[in-house]
Design a protein around this motif. Structure first.
Motif, PDB file in Angstrom:
ATOM      1  N   ALA A   1       1.017  -1.246  -0.091  1.00 43.55           N
ATOM      2  CA  ALA A   1      -0.158  -0.028  -0.017  1.00 43.55           C
ATOM      3  C   ALA A   1       0.803   1.422  -0.034  1.00 43.55           C
ATOM      4  CB  ALA A   1      -0.943  -0.098   1.305  1.00 43.55           C
ATOM      5  N   ILE A   2       1.918   1.248   0.575  1.00 44.38           N
ATOM      6  CA  ILE A   2       3.036   2.386   0.694  1.00 44.38           C
ATOM      7  C   ILE A   2       4.254   1.760   0.192  1.00 44.38           C
ATOM      8  CG2 ILE A   2       4.079   3.819   2.028  1.00 44.38           C
ATOM      9  CD1 ILE A   2       2.003   3.909   4.143  1.00 44.38           C
ATOM     10  N   PRO A   3       4.498   1.835  -1.192  1.00 39.30           N
ATOM     11  CA  PRO A   3       5.550   0.973  -1.845  1.00 39.30           C
ATOM     12  C   PRO A   3       6.757   1.916  -1.587  1.00 39.30           C
ATOM     13  CG  PRO A   3       4.358   1.957  -3.312  1.00 39.30           C
ATOM     14  CD  PRO A   3       3.590   2.209  -2.108  1.00 39.30           C
ATOM     15  N   GLY A   4       7.918   1.279  -0.869  1.00 44.39           N
ATOM     16  CA  GLY A   4       9.145   2.054  -0.903  1.00 44.39           C
ATOM     17  C   GLY A   4      10.061   1.039  -0.083  1.00 44.39           C
ATOM     18  N   ILE A   5      11.190   1.523   0.462  1.00 40.14           N
ATOM     19  CA  ILE A   5      12.023   0.661   1.289  1.00 40.14           C
ATOM     20  C   ILE A   5      11.851   1.277   2.579  1.00 40.14           C
ATOM     21  CG2 ILE A   5      13.631   0.133  -0.675  1.00 40.14           C
ATOM     22  CD1 ILE A   5      15.546   2.009   0.271  1.00 40.14           C
ATOM     23  N   GLU A   6      12.254   0.578   3.921  1.00 44.82           N
ATOM     24  CA  GLU A   6      12.390   1.007   5.132  1.00 44.82           C
ATOM     25  C   GLU A   6      13.952   0.985   5.616  1.00 44.82           C
ATOM     26  OE1 GLU A   6       9.497  -1.314   7.087  1.00 44.82           O
ATOM     27  OE2 GLU A   6       7.723  -0.347   6.194  1.00 44.82           O
ATOM     28  N   ILE A   7      14.273   1.949   6.271  1.00 49.32           N
ATOM     29  CA  ILE A   7      15.789   2.013   6.707  1.00 49.32           C
ATOM     30  C   ILE A   7      15.570   2.253   8.167  1.00 49.32           C
ATOM     31  CG2 ILE A   7      18.119   3.100   6.567  1.00 49.32           C
ATOM     32  CD1 ILE A   7      16.976   3.911   3.725  1.00 49.32           C
ATOM     33  N   GLY A   8      16.356   1.358   8.996  1.00 51.85           N
ATOM     34  CA  GLY A   8      16.297   1.617  10.419  1.00 51.85           C
ATOM     35  C   GLY A   8      17.224   2.232  11.044  1.00 51.85           C
ATOM     36  N   GLY A   9      16.915   2.809  12.331  1.00 54.64           N
ATOM     37  CA  GLY A   9      17.950   3.599  12.939  1.00 54.64           C
ATOM     38  C   GLY A   9      17.262   4.093  14.309  1.00 54.64           C
ATOM     39  N   LYS A  10      17.816   5.155  15.033  1.00 49.31           N
ATOM     40  CA  LYS A  10      17.599   5.715  16.341  1.00 49.31           C
ATOM     41  C   LYS A  10      16.655   6.801  16.083  1.00 49.31           C
ATOM     42  CE  LYS A  10      21.553   5.993  18.038  1.00 49.31           C
ATOM     43  NZ  LYS A  10      22.384   5.446  16.814  1.00 49.31           N
ATOM     44  N   ALA A  11      15.608   7.072  16.972  1.00 41.36           N
ATOM     45  CA  ALA A  11      15.042   8.243  16.931  1.00 41.36           C
ATOM     46  C   ALA A  11      16.160   9.545  17.247  1.00 41.36           C
ATOM     47  CB  ALA A  11      14.042   8.398  18.114  1.00 41.36           C
ATOM     48  N   GLY A  12      15.951  10.581  15.990  1.00 41.84           N
ATOM     49  CA  GLY A  12      16.583  11.795  15.902  1.00 41.84           C
ATOM     50  C   GLY A  12      17.793  11.531  14.984  1.00 41.84           C
ATOM     51  N   ASP A  13      18.262  10.200  14.469  1.00 48.53           N
ATOM     52  CA  ASP A  13      19.049  10.143  13.364  1.00 48.53           C
ATOM     53  C   ASP A  13      18.796  11.080  12.241  1.00 48.53           C
ATOM     54  OD1 ASP A  13      20.471   8.330  15.170  1.00 48.53           O
ATOM     55  OD2 ASP A  13      19.975   6.768  13.810  1.00 48.53           O
ATOM     56  N   PRO A  14      19.705  11.622  11.531  1.00 50.59           N
ATOM     57  CA  PRO A  14      19.497  12.486  10.524  1.00 50.59           C
ATOM     58  C   PRO A  14      19.006  11.914   9.286  1.00 50.59           C
ATOM     59  CG  PRO A  14      21.716  12.250  10.588  1.00 50.59           C
ATOM     60  CD  PRO A  14      21.189  11.565  11.834  1.00 50.59           C
TER      61      PRO A  14
ATOM     62  N   ALA B   1       4.014   4.717  12.476  1.00 52.30           N
ATOM     63  CA  ALA B   1       4.793   3.440  12.371  1.00 52.30           C
ATOM     64  C   ALA B   1       4.997   3.249  13.970  1.00 52.30           C
ATOM     65  CB  ALA B   1       6.344   3.736  11.712  1.00 52.30           C
ATOM     66  N   THR B   2       5.428   1.620  13.801  1.00 49.05           N
ATOM     67  CA  THR B   2       5.400   1.305  15.115  1.00 49.05           C
ATOM     68  C   THR B   2       7.022   1.139  15.712  1.00 49.05           C
ATOM     69  OG1 THR B   2       5.591  -1.040  14.276  1.00 49.05           O
ATOM     70  CG2 THR B   2       3.443  -0.337  14.875  1.00 49.05           C
ATOM     71  N   ARG B   3       7.892   1.539  14.847  1.00 47.70           N
ATOM     72  CA  ARG B   3       9.253   1.502  15.224  1.00 47.70           C
ATOM     73  C   ARG B   3       9.873   2.953  14.621  1.00 47.70           C
ATOM     74  NH1 ARG B   3      10.775  -3.628  11.340  1.00 47.70           N
ATOM     75  NH2 ARG B   3      10.203  -2.738   9.592  1.00 47.70           N
ATOM     76  N   ASP B   4      11.047   2.995  15.128  1.00 52.82           N
ATOM     77  CA  ASP B   4      12.008   4.314  14.551  1.00 52.82           C
ATOM     78  C   ASP B   4      12.452   3.815  13.244  1.00 52.82           C
ATOM     79  OD1 ASP B   4      11.487   5.936  16.426  1.00 52.82           O
ATOM     80  OD2 ASP B   4      13.163   5.176  17.948  1.00 52.82           O
ATOM     81  N   GLU B   5      12.221   4.224  11.928  1.00 54.19           N
ATOM     82  CA  GLU B   5      12.456   4.025  10.572  1.00 54.19           C
ATOM     83  C   GLU B   5      12.233   5.340   9.733  1.00 54.19           C
ATOM     84  OE1 GLU B   5      10.050   0.698   9.755  1.00 54.19           O
ATOM     85  OE2 GLU B   5       8.484   2.153   8.955  1.00 54.19           O
ATOM     86  N   LEU B   6      13.094   5.026   8.575  1.00 56.30           N
ATOM     87  CA  LEU B   6      12.717   5.906   7.515  1.00 56.30           C
ATOM     88  C   LEU B   6      11.906   5.116   6.599  1.00 56.30           C
ATOM     89  CD1 LEU B   6      12.745   8.337   5.747  1.00 56.30           C
ATOM     90  CD2 LEU B   6      15.110   7.458   4.800  1.00 56.30           C
ATOM     91  N   GLN B   7      10.864   5.582   6.098  1.00 57.38           N
ATOM     92  CA  GLN B   7      10.021   5.069   4.777  1.00 57.38           C
ATOM     93  C   GLN B   7      10.503   5.867   3.637  1.00 57.38           C
ATOM     94  OE1 GLN B   7       7.766   5.373   2.448  1.00 57.38           O
ATOM     95  NE2 GLN B   7       7.497   2.975   2.053  1.00 57.38           N
ATOM     96  N   PHE B   8      11.127   5.437   2.796  1.00 60.46           N
ATOM     97  CA  PHE B   8      11.691   6.135   1.504  1.00 60.46           C
ATOM     98  C   PHE B   8      11.349   5.712   0.376  1.00 60.46           C
ATOM     99  CE2 PHE B   8      15.354   6.585  -1.623  1.00 60.46           C
ATOM    100  CZ  PHE B   8      15.209   8.097  -1.745  1.00 60.46           C
ATOM    101  N   GLN B   9      10.909   6.695  -0.664  1.00 57.58           N
ATOM    102  CA  GLN B   9      10.433   6.378  -1.835  1.00 57.58           C
ATOM    103  C   GLN B   9      10.811   7.229  -2.977  1.00 57.58           C
ATOM    104  OE1 GLN B   9       6.153   6.095  -2.311  1.00 57.58           O
ATOM    105  NE2 GLN B   9       5.406   5.596  -0.293  1.00 57.58           N
ATOM    106  N   ILE B  10      11.021   6.583  -3.938  1.00 58.47           N
ATOM    107  CA  ILE B  10      11.378   7.182  -5.339  1.00 58.47           C
ATOM    108  C   ILE B  10      10.089   7.153  -6.342  1.00 58.47           C
ATOM    109  CG2 ILE B  10      12.841   7.704  -7.192  1.00 58.47           C
ATOM    110  CD1 ILE B  10      15.236   6.903  -5.605  1.00 58.47           C
ATOM    111  N   ARG B  11       9.626   8.444  -6.865  1.00 54.95           N
ATOM    112  CA  ARG B  11       8.369   8.301  -7.858  1.00 54.95           C
ATOM    113  C   ARG B  11       9.112   8.954  -8.997  1.00 54.95           C
ATOM    114  NH1 ARG B  11       3.281   8.221  -5.516  1.00 54.95           N
ATOM    115  NH2 ARG B  11       3.340   7.002  -3.675  1.00 54.95           N
TER     116      ARG B  11
END
Length: 339
Positions: free
Chosen positions: A238-251, A314-324
């Motif tokens: 439904a939300i097509p992209g990749i998810e990148i993990g990390g800590k809250a506040g990471d750039p 989301a349920t965890r700290d992460e970046l949801q990244f997409q390219i269109r």
């Protein structure tokens, strides 16, 4: 004896030939039904979403196109909107070109289609005239006589210019003259001028110039975050992209040079979202942030911080990244450098 034998031979040959004709005829009849079916093998092209969307505060043309997975240029063309793509709250935008509207179901099964025509001279009451709106609100002016003309007032028409949302654009108050009682010689009020778009300023956030990059689609791409990849791209999501993990506040950094065309939280499922336009064909999106660091209309460089990683939506700290690309989600791994 020769003639009967000859006659018998002729008859036998005729039977054999007739049998051959029947065989050929049956072959044609048998193959014909399954041999021509062009209408069943044709694959229709995917249709646009259809329907319409009413602009709300905070929307931009880019965010509306992103939400509906269409190219912003198509959306602008369908609605006759030219650059810098000015829209305003309350405006209804078409989500398909002319001729692709989905007709409402009641129009196909309305009981008035089979009803007997009314007698001549009578006025139908069930169906309003074609020019009458479907819904008409009733105001005090409809039930009370007009009072003394009110003094001149001002109108504020918020607009959205380019990447700026409705609430960030300050409308210019324009006095609206009250027409004289006669009304016949009253001149039409001058329309409100549209504020000229301001040149995009650069964002004042840190820029990291180190790290590998990859040229793809005419753009130099780099990774938007330093964490590990938690989920790969799937076009069926439904939300097509990749998810990148990390800590809250990471750039969270811009994957390429561009202009911020959306910064908000109005798209369900994305949390705090930033959308950056890199060219007429490419957009990138950064979702689930804890904090957005850039505003709409700001120019950013590759590696520049645009948000802080978080778990909004989301349920965890992460970046949801997409390219269109041209409005369609594509696999970011085909554009980002190897990692």
């Amino acid at each position: 004896m020769i003639r009967p034998l000859a006659l018998a031979g002729v008859l036998s040959a005729a039977v054999v030939l007739a049998g051959c004709d029947v065989t050929r005829s049956s072959v044609v009849v048998t193959r014909s039904p399954g041999g021509y079916a062009p209408t069943h093998t044709a694959t229709p092209s995917p249709a646009p979403p259809g329907g319409s969307y009413r602009v709300m505060k905070g929307d931009t043309l880019y965010s509306i196109a992103f939400r509906n997975k269409v190219d912003f240029r198509d959306l602008a063309s369908w609605n006759g909107i030219a650059s810098p793509y000015t829209i305003w709250p309350g405006q209804d935008l078409r989500l398909s070109p002319q001729g692709h509207e989905t007709k409402p179901a009641p129009s196909h099964a309305a009981p008035v289609v089979v009803a007997a025509p009314p007698p001549s001279g009578s006025t139908p009451h069930a169906t309003p005239p074609p020019t009458q709106p479907a819904f008409q609100s009733v105001t005090e002016a409809d039930v009370a006589p007009p009072a003394v003309p009110a003094p001149a007032t001002t109108t504020n028409t918020p607009v959205v210019v380019a990447g700026k949302p409705a609430e960030s654009v300050v409308p210019v108050p324009v006095p609206v003259p009250v027409p004289p009682p006669g009304g016949a010689n009253a001149s039409a009020p001058v329309p409100s001028p549209v504020p000229a778009p301001v040149e995009n300023p650069p964002a004042a956030t840190p820029i990291v110039t180190s790290g590998a990059s990859r040229n793809a689609g005419g753009i130099a791409w780099r990774w938007p975050a330093d964490g590990t990849m938690l989920k790969k791209f799937s076009s069926s999501d439904a939300i097509p992209g990749i998810e990148i993990g990390g800590k809250a506040g990471d750039p969270v950094r811009s994957a390429a040079d561009g202009v911020v065309v959306y910064s908000g939280n109005g798209l369900v499922g994305y949390g705090e979202l930033v959308i950056i336009k890199h060219s007429d064909s490419f957009l990138s999106a950064y979702g689930h942030n804890r904090k957005r660091l850039v505003k709409e209309g700001e120019k950013v460089k590759a590696g520049q911080a645009v948000a802080e990683m978080g778990s909004s939506g989301a349920t965890r700290d992460e970046l949801q990244f997409q390219i269109r690309r041209d409005g369609n989600p594509v696999d970011p791994l085909q554009y980002l450098p190897a990692k």
